[in-house]
Design a protein around this motif. Sequence first.
Motif, PDB file in Angstrom:
ATOM      1  N   ALA A  47      -5.862   0.933  11.393  1.00  0.00           N
ATOM      2  CA  ALA A  47      -4.502   0.872  11.955  1.00  0.00           C
ATOM      3  C   ALA A  47      -3.559   0.092  11.034  1.00  0.00           C
ATOM      4  N   THR A  48      -4.067  -1.001  10.481  1.00  0.00           N
ATOM      5  CA  THR A  48      -3.264  -1.821   9.574  1.00  0.00           C
ATOM      6  C   THR A  48      -2.900  -1.032   8.322  1.00  0.00           C
ATOM      7  N   LEU A  49      -3.860  -0.320   7.755  1.00  0.00           N
ATOM      8  CA  LEU A  49      -3.609   0.486   6.556  1.00  0.00           C
ATOM      9  C   LEU A  49      -2.621   1.617   6.840  1.00  0.00           C
ATOM     10  N   ILE A  50      -2.770   2.267   7.985  1.00  0.00           N
ATOM     11  CA  ILE A  50      -1.857   3.362   8.358  1.00  0.00           C
ATOM     12  C   ILE A  50      -0.429   2.835   8.499  1.00  0.00           C
ATOM     13  N   ASP A  51      -0.271   1.711   9.181  1.00  0.00           N
ATOM     14  CA  ASP A  51       1.071   1.127   9.342  1.00  0.00           C
ATOM     15  C   ASP A  51       1.668   0.759   7.987  1.00  0.00           C
ATOM     16  N   TRP A  52       0.849   0.170   7.120  1.00  0.00           N
ATOM     17  CA  TRP A  52       1.324  -0.251   5.795  1.00  0.00           C
ATOM     18  C   TRP A  52       1.723   0.958   4.956  1.00  0.00           C
ATOM     19  N   LEU A  53       0.885   1.984   4.927  1.00  0.00           N
ATOM     20  CA  LEU A  53       1.191   3.187   4.146  1.00  0.00           C
ATOM     21  C   LEU A  53       2.410   3.918   4.707  1.00  0.00           C
ATOM     22  N   THR A  54       2.583   3.906   6.019  1.00  0.00           N
ATOM     23  CA  THR A  54       3.759   4.522   6.632  1.00  0.00           C
ATOM     24  C   THR A  54       5.024   3.794   6.189  1.00  0.00           C
ATOM     25  N   ALA A  55       4.976   2.473   6.183  1.00  0.00           N
ATOM     26  CA  ALA A  55       6.141   1.677   5.769  1.00  0.00           C
ATOM     27  C   ALA A  55       6.482   1.914   4.305  1.00  0.00           C
ATOM     28  N   ILE A  56       5.472   2.082   3.463  1.00  0.00           N
ATOM     29  CA  ILE A  56       5.706   2.329   2.039  1.00  0.00           C
ATOM     30  C   ILE A  56       6.390   3.674   1.827  1.00  0.00           C
ATOM     31  N   ASP A  57       6.016   4.681   2.628  1.00  0.00           N
ATOM     32  CA  ASP A  57       6.552   6.033   2.467  1.00  0.00           C
ATOM     33  C   ASP A  57       7.968   6.186   3.014  1.00  0.00           C
ATOM     34  N   GLU A  58       8.409   5.252   3.851  1.00  0.00           N
ATOM     35  CA  GLU A  58       9.755   5.363   4.417  1.00  0.00           C
ATOM     36  C   GLU A  58      10.791   5.045   3.349  1.00  0.00           C
ATOM     37  N   PRO A  59      11.900   5.770   3.357  1.00  0.00           N
ATOM     38  CA  PRO A  59      12.951   5.479   2.378  1.00  0.00           C
ATOM     39  C   PRO A  59      13.553   4.092   2.625  1.00  0.00           C
ATOM     40  N   ALA A  60      14.022   3.490   1.556  1.00  0.00           N
ATOM     41  CA  ALA A  60      14.642   2.167   1.686  1.00  0.00           C
ATOM     42  C   ALA A  60      15.901   2.291   2.541  1.00  0.00           C
ATOM     43  N   PRO A  61      16.167   1.299   3.365  1.00  0.00           N
ATOM     44  CA  PRO A  61      17.369   1.373   4.200  1.00  0.00           C
ATOM     45  C   PRO A  61      18.632   1.323   3.342  1.00  0.00           C
ATOM     46  N   ASP A  62      19.675   1.930   3.841  1.00  0.00           N
ATOM     47  CA  ASP A  62      20.955   1.956   3.145  1.00  0.00           C
ATOM     48  C   ASP A  62      21.553   0.549   3.151  1.00  0.00           C
ATOM     49  N   PRO A  63      21.761  -0.061   1.967  1.00  0.00           N
ATOM     50  CA  PRO A  63      22.291  -1.425   1.940  1.00  0.00           C
ATOM     51  C   PRO A  63      23.724  -1.509   2.462  1.00  0.00           C
ATOM     52  N   ASP A  64      24.409  -0.379   2.532  1.00  0.00           N
ATOM     53  CA  ASP A  64      25.799  -0.380   2.995  1.00  0.00           C
ATOM     54  C   ASP A  64      25.954   0.026   4.462  1.00  0.00           C
ATOM     55  N   ARG A  65      24.854   0.140   5.194  1.00  0.00           N
ATOM     56  CA  ARG A  65      24.952   0.651   6.563  1.00  0.00           C
ATOM     57  C   ARG A  65      25.764  -0.244   7.494  1.00  0.00           C
ATOM     58  N   TRP A  66      25.867  -1.518   7.191  1.00  0.00           N
ATOM     59  CA  TRP A  66      26.646  -2.427   8.036  1.00  0.00           C
ATOM     60  C   TRP A  66      27.923  -2.870   7.340  1.00  0.00           C
TER      61      TRP A  66
END
Length: 163
Positions: A47-66
């Motif tokens: 479960a820990t590895l799946i969560d970590w790999l999922t987070a790595i695959d997500e695109p970086a958040p938009d720094p200008d969103r706020w």
Amino acid sequence: MAPAHHIADLLRAAGLAVELTSDRALKVAPASKLTPDLRELIRASKATLIDWLTAIDEPAPDPDRWCWPHTTAMNTAEIDLLVSRVDLFVRRGTNVIDATTLADTLVIRDRDADNRRACLECSNLSGPRCSAWRRAGIGGPMVSESLTAILQRCPGFSSVEGL
């Protein structure tokens, strides 16, 4: 339990590659390098590895969103332009505080689509001299320091390249 990145490092050191499949399962290869201890480690930390790999695959958040135009905070492009303007104004003899104040004022001006400009932004200004003084209608080539930071509509204005 060890953090996921430590477990992944351990598996890599053992010659294994760990990937997340499209159905959120783990794929570990090559199977020939899996020892009973490594199999147990993977099972225990799945479960820990799946969560970590999922987070790595997500695109970086938009720094200008706020940032602007959603809030009054400057966005990345505005900050970059502000820094460039401060640098230009300082090179043209303005102190850092006044240069920063004017550059900040210009951010608001740009947001408001105000078409006034400051002499310090103009490519025709060289030191205290304006090479477009006739078109500008200022009566002579010398521009007073107090005038260089005032927003105005100048028919002789020409943008400095890159600003």
